[in-house]
Structures are given as structure tokens and as C-alpha cells.
Design an enzyme around this catalytic site. Structure first.
Site, PDB file in Angstrom:
ATOM      1  N   ASN A   1      37.046  30.142  38.888  1.00 23.81           N
ATOM      2  CA  ASN A   1      35.720  30.725  38.646  1.00 23.81           C
ATOM      3  C   ASN A   1      35.205  30.495  37.232  1.00 23.81           C
ATOM      4  O   ASN A   1      34.012  30.352  37.014  1.00 23.81           O
ATOM      5  CB  ASN A   1      35.724  32.224  38.980  1.00 23.81           C
ATOM      6  CG  ASN A   1      36.761  33.001  38.203  1.00 23.81           C
ATOM      7  OD1 ASN A   1      37.769  32.464  37.760  1.00 23.81           O
ATOM      8  ND2 ASN A   1      36.533  34.285  38.034  1.00 23.81           N
TER       9      ASN A   1
ATOM     10  N   GLU B   1      46.915  38.735  35.591  1.00 26.56           N
ATOM     11  CA  GLU B   1      45.634  39.405  35.807  1.00 26.56           C
ATOM     12  C   GLU B   1      45.168  39.030  37.199  1.00 26.56           C
ATOM     13  O   GLU B   1      44.827  37.867  37.452  1.00 26.56           O
ATOM     14  CB  GLU B   1      44.587  39.007  34.768  1.00 26.56           C
ATOM     15  CG  GLU B   1      43.318  39.825  34.900  1.00 26.56           C
ATOM     16  CD  GLU B   1      42.102  39.179  34.275  1.00 26.56           C
ATOM     17  OE1 GLU B   1      41.017  39.265  34.892  1.00 26.56           O
ATOM     18  OE2 GLU B   1      42.232  38.585  33.196  1.00 26.56           O
TER      19      GLU B   1
ATOM     20  N   CYS C   1      36.865  38.645  38.815  1.00 30.74           N
ATOM     21  CA  CYS C   1      37.868  39.639  39.188  1.00 30.74           C
ATOM     22  C   CYS C   1      37.414  41.039  38.845  1.00 30.74           C
ATOM     23  O   CYS C   1      37.794  41.999  39.514  1.00 30.74           O
ATOM     24  CB  CYS C   1      39.198  39.314  38.514  1.00 30.74           C
ATOM     25  SG  CYS C   1      39.107  39.168  36.723  1.00 30.74           S
TER      26      CYS C   1
ATOM     27  N   GLU D   1      45.821  41.069  28.366  1.00 30.86           N
ATOM     28  CA  GLU D   1      45.368  39.946  27.560  1.00 30.86           C
ATOM     29  C   GLU D   1      44.313  40.438  26.571  1.00 30.86           C
ATOM     30  O   GLU D   1      43.735  41.510  26.744  1.00 30.86           O
ATOM     31  CB  GLU D   1      44.797  38.837  28.449  1.00 30.86           C
ATOM     32  CG  GLU D   1      45.842  38.218  29.372  1.00 30.86           C
ATOM     33  CD  GLU D   1      45.372  36.918  29.992  1.00 30.86           C
ATOM     34  OE1 GLU D   1      45.375  35.883  29.298  1.00 30.86           O
ATOM     35  OE2 GLU D   1      45.000  36.953  31.185  1.00 30.86           O
TER      36      GLU D   1
END
Length: 500
Positions: free
Chosen positions: A161, A258, A292, A472
């Protein structure tokens, strides 16, 4: 890399090779797959998957190059990252066109990817010389201290993405800390990652420290499970995240995951509805919903529900969907026709289960017949519908918003937490106590109050539950790419009596 990136890219200008090993573009040597432009289905390039031998070569090259890089001054490592950021911005126009071709997103969204990638590298450069250990309280004749050391070789598997941005988000911290990194590019958008690697090489990064491999899941499994890899950093779906954990388990590799999300955006009755409207629409429809942390569940308090939902529907119906290269396009294509069909099937199933379509629900009119388009869709979930349609719980990864109504904070929190995911969330209210109470009660790793969707590069992001492991960005995210070592110095060892 010799490709000139100062002007818009044409299909004929795309490189003929797409892996990047030992400082140069390489053919993968394995099975060939065709990558297509999502907005019309036209072929862009024939891409060779990496063979097992090329995976081994890439990891071996990373292992050979990493020790010297770890000994390099952190200020020099920072200089390389800043130079790469400058090159990215100087070549932005060309890179934006490449990303729009590769991914199908609008030029405006692709531009955001480019400049956020540059910002990631600059942020990582800032941490290179500031990741520090501590000196612990002295005890008699001993001195105790900790050091931050690189983990070695990092395997990064990145999603389709925002490929270019995620390449920077993984490579920046890894390289700043003195690691080497091998990236497995996404099969559905393979073109941007090797260009990113070429820019780092042009910025002065020594060969072997950043490699890119192409291919499907088997290439990723080979890389993640490779004995030369010490850490795996993955962003993608929860099902694939489970596979990554399994592949990494044999070598007890560190994992940073993630994963997916099904995040709630809560609008209380006292909210600034104008601000909430803009953020709600952007939070779910940007990047065609392929994020996400998409705010794909709108929870709206009953007293303002009719008004607010009507305004959301009005905006959703007005969004211009189409050619990513058209300057007035607001929403581009999904990554592939298969993904578009999957999303439309999920919408149809939700309707069969009792959801009501308020906007969209099909392909938008006037788009290219070969393009992977889905109209911005709003689905209302009727109160008391039991069980709720699966689309309330399952990540769609497309431009689909579900709407549920609630009465009071307790019900809002209960609805928000009725999910196996826990990536992000948000709420809108003028009541500070309610805002902070909601933020603390919603089970997520990241939460917005009176905003939705803007990430801060100095603040860690990550999820709980099925949304992942670790964080992150920020200090915590950069420390994740290091090992913490404790060193104890005994200044009076000669005076110690023998243990026996």
C-alpha cells in the site's frame, strides 16, 4: 543507479531488472510474474522472482558488509541517510509518477509517500548518534553500563500500500543503528523498492547493506527463516504475520510486526462535527482505504447520528474516483482487480447479513473497465442486529466504512473493544475527561483525540492483540533495531578471594 528520476516516468523507462543486490539491479533468476497498473490493468513489467541462491547471496553480502558499517561513525551513517533524503526530494516528481504507476494511488497520495519517506530517513539520521546506553549506580569496585549494538542483518517484508515509504521506515532505523537490511518487495507493487535502494547507493551507502528481493511468499519465507538473519521487521496482514512468526521461530529471531487493524473512530455528541467529518472521511477513504490504521468503524453518539451520518454519506458520494494521474482525482484504484472483487464480495455478504448500504457498494461509474476501482462505501449496521455482520470485525483494506450508533461512553468503549485487533483508535469530544477516559479505555497501541490519521515520526506506533508485536518510530522504534548489552568492569578483581 543510472536511471534519471528528474522527470515523469514512462513505462518504457522502467528498469529491466528488479532485484537489487551488491549495489546493482539484478534479475532474480526465478519464475517470472507480470506486474500491472491497477487503474487499467495494463502490464508494466515482467519481474523475475529471486531464487534460493539469490536469497543466500543477498544475506551473505549483508553479513559481509555489516561489521564495517557498524564500526562506521554514527555521524557518517547519518550523513548518508540525510543525503538520500535530499536525493529523494530532488527526484520527487519522477518518484511520484513511479509510485502512482506501481500502486494506483493518486498523485497527491504518492507525493505524500515520497516526502514522508524522506522524513523517515532524516528522523533516523537524528537517532544514529543518540541511541545511548546508561551508567548504572556503582557498587563498591564495579562499574556497570549498557550499550546499544546493532542486531546484524534485518529481513524486512513490506506491504503494497505504501511501498516506498515503508522501505524508508524499515531501512532508516536499521541502517542508522549499524545493521544491514534485506527487503522483500511486495509482489503486487514491486517497482518502487529497488529504486529506493538505488537512491541509497547513490547517497554513498556501501554495497551489501541494503538489498531488495522480488517474489511471492516462498521468497519471504526463505528470507525470514535464513540462518544469517537476526531480526525480522514485517508490516502486513495478520494471517501473513502469523506465518512470519512461525518462520522466524526456529532461529529465535527478534520479530517486529505491525499487522492489521479494524479501528474505531468515535464521535460524541459534543464534538466539533465539521472537523470530525473531514477527518472521518479522510481516515477511511485515503489511499482507497488500503491503510492498516484506517478508521473503518465509525461509532457515532445517538443525538447527532442522523445529522453526522448524512453528512458523511454526502461527502462519500461526492468523492471523485478514477485515473490516478488526473489532477482532480481524489480516490484511485485498489492494488489489483482481485482485491477489488474481494472487497465487493465482502460488501455483498454484509448486506446479506443485514447491513444497509448508504453510499457506494459497487464500482463507480465512468472508470476504466480494466481498473480495480470500488466506490467509497458507507454501511450502516442496524442497532440490535445479532450477530453483527462479519464486516464489522474483519479488516476490509478497501474504501468501506461501517456505522454503528451508541448511547454514552461505556457503550462506545464496549463497541470499540469488540474486536480482536488493537492498532489505533480515535475520539471526538470537547470534554477532556471523556476524551482521556476513552483513550485510556480503548484497547489500542495508538489513539487520536480530536484528530484521526496523522502519524508523528517521533512517537511510537504499533498494536496489541491481532494488530502486532512491538513498536516502530520514535526512540522506542529505533531502539528495536538494536541489542542491549550490559558490561561490568571490576576494578579490584585481583583483591577478590578465590571462590573456593
Amino acid at each position: 543507479m543510472t536511471t534519471d528520476l528528474s522527470e515523469p516516468i514512462a513505462v518504457a523507462d522502467l528498469p529491466a531488472a528488479h532485484s537489487f543486490v551488491a549495489g546493482a539491479l539484478r534479475g532474480g533468476g526465478g519464475p517470472v510474474f507480470t506486474t500491472c497498473h491497477p487503474a487499467d490493468g495494463s502490464p508494466l513489467a515482467e519481474v523475475e522472482s529471486a531464487t534460493d541462491e539469490l536469497v543466500d547471496e543477498a544475506v551473505a553480502g549483508a553479513l559481509a558488509a555489516q561489521p564495517a558499517w557498524a564500526r562506521t561513525s554514527p555521524h557518517e551513517r547519518a550523513r548518508v541517510l540525510r543525503t538520500a533524503a535530499d536525493l529523494i526530494e530532488a527526484q520527487a516528481r519522477r518518484l511520484v509518477h513511479l509510485i502512482a504507476l506501481d500502486n494506483g494511488k493518486t498523485l497527491a497520495e504518492a507525493r505524500g509517500d515520497v516526502f514522508v519517506a524522506a522524513a523517515h530517513l532524516r528522523a533516523a539520521a537524528g537517532w544514529a548518534a543518540t541511541l545511548e546506553g546508561v551508567t548504572l549506580p556503582a557498587d563498591g569496585s564495579t562499574l556497570r553500563m549498557t550499550f546499544r549494538e546493532p542486531v546484524g542483518v534485518v529481513a524486512a517484508v513490506i506491504p503494497f500500500n505504501t511501498t516506498f515509504m515503508f522501505a524508508a521506515q524499515k531501512a532508516g532505523p536499521a541502517l542508522a543503528a549499524g545493521n544491514a537490511i534485506v527487503i522483500k518487495a511486495p509482489e503486487l507493487s514491486p517497482l518502487a523498492a529497488p529504486v529506493f535502494a538505488g537512491i541509497l547507493t547513490a547517497a554513498g551507502l556501501p554495497d551489501g547493506l541494503l538489498q531488495v528481493l522480488q517474489g511471492a511468499g516462498e521468497v519471504g519465507r526463505r528470507l525470514v527463516g535464513h540462518p544469517g538473519v537476526s531480526m525480522v521487521s514485517f508490516t502486513g496482514s495478520t494471517p501473513v504475520g502469523r506465518q512470519v512468526m512461525t518462520a522466524a521461530a526456529d532461529g529465535m529471531k527478534r520479530v517486529l510486526l505491525e499487522l492489521g487493524g479494524k479501528s474505531a473512530n468515535i464521535v460524541y455528541a459534543d464534538a466539533n462535527l465539521d472537523a470530525a467529518l473531514h477527518a472521518t472521511v479522510g481516515g477511511v477513504f485515503r489511499n482507497a482505504g488500503q491503510r492498516c490504521f484506517s478508521g473503518s468503524r465509525l461509532l457515532v453518539e445517538e443525538p447527532v447520528a442522523d445529522e453526522f451520518v448524512a453528512r458523511v454519506v454526502e461527502v462519500a458520494r461526492s468523492i471523485r474516483v478514477g485515473d490516478p494521474f488526473a489532477p482532480d482525482t481524489q480516490l484511485g484504484a485498489l492494488i489489483s482487480a482481485r482485491e477489488a472483487d474481494r472487497v465487493l464480495t465482502m460488501i455483498g455478504t454484509a448486506v446479506d447479513q443485514g447491513a444497509r448500504i448508504l453510499a457506494g457498494g459497487d464500482r463507480p461509474p465512468g472508470v476504466h473497465p480494466g481498473g480495480a476501482f470500488v466506490a467509497p462505501t458507507v454501511l450502516e449496521i442496524p442497532a440490535g442486529l445479532t450477530p453483527a455482520p462479519g464486516i464489522v470485525y474483519d479488516e476490509v483494506f478497501g474504501p468501506v466504512l461501517t456505522v454503528q450508533r451508541f448511547d454514552g461512553m461505556d457503550e462506545a468503549v464496549a463497541l470499540a473493544n469488540d474486536s480482536p485487533y488493537g492498532l489505533v483508535g480515535g475520539c471526538w469530544t470537547r470534554d477532556l475527561d471523556r476524551a482521556l477516559g476513552t483513550a485510556r479505555a480503548v484497547r489500542s497501541g495508538y489513539f487520536w483525540i480530536n484528530s484521526y490519521g496523522a502519524l508523528a515520526l517521533d512517537a511510537p506506533i504499533g498494536g496489541v492483540g491481532l494488530s502486532g508485536v512491538g513498536r516502530e518510530l520514535g526512540r522506542v522504534g529505533h531502539e528495536a533495531y538494536t541489542e542491549l548489552k550490559t558490561v561490568i568492569v571490576d576494578t579490584a578483581a585481583a583483591d577478590a578471594p578465590p571462590w573456593y
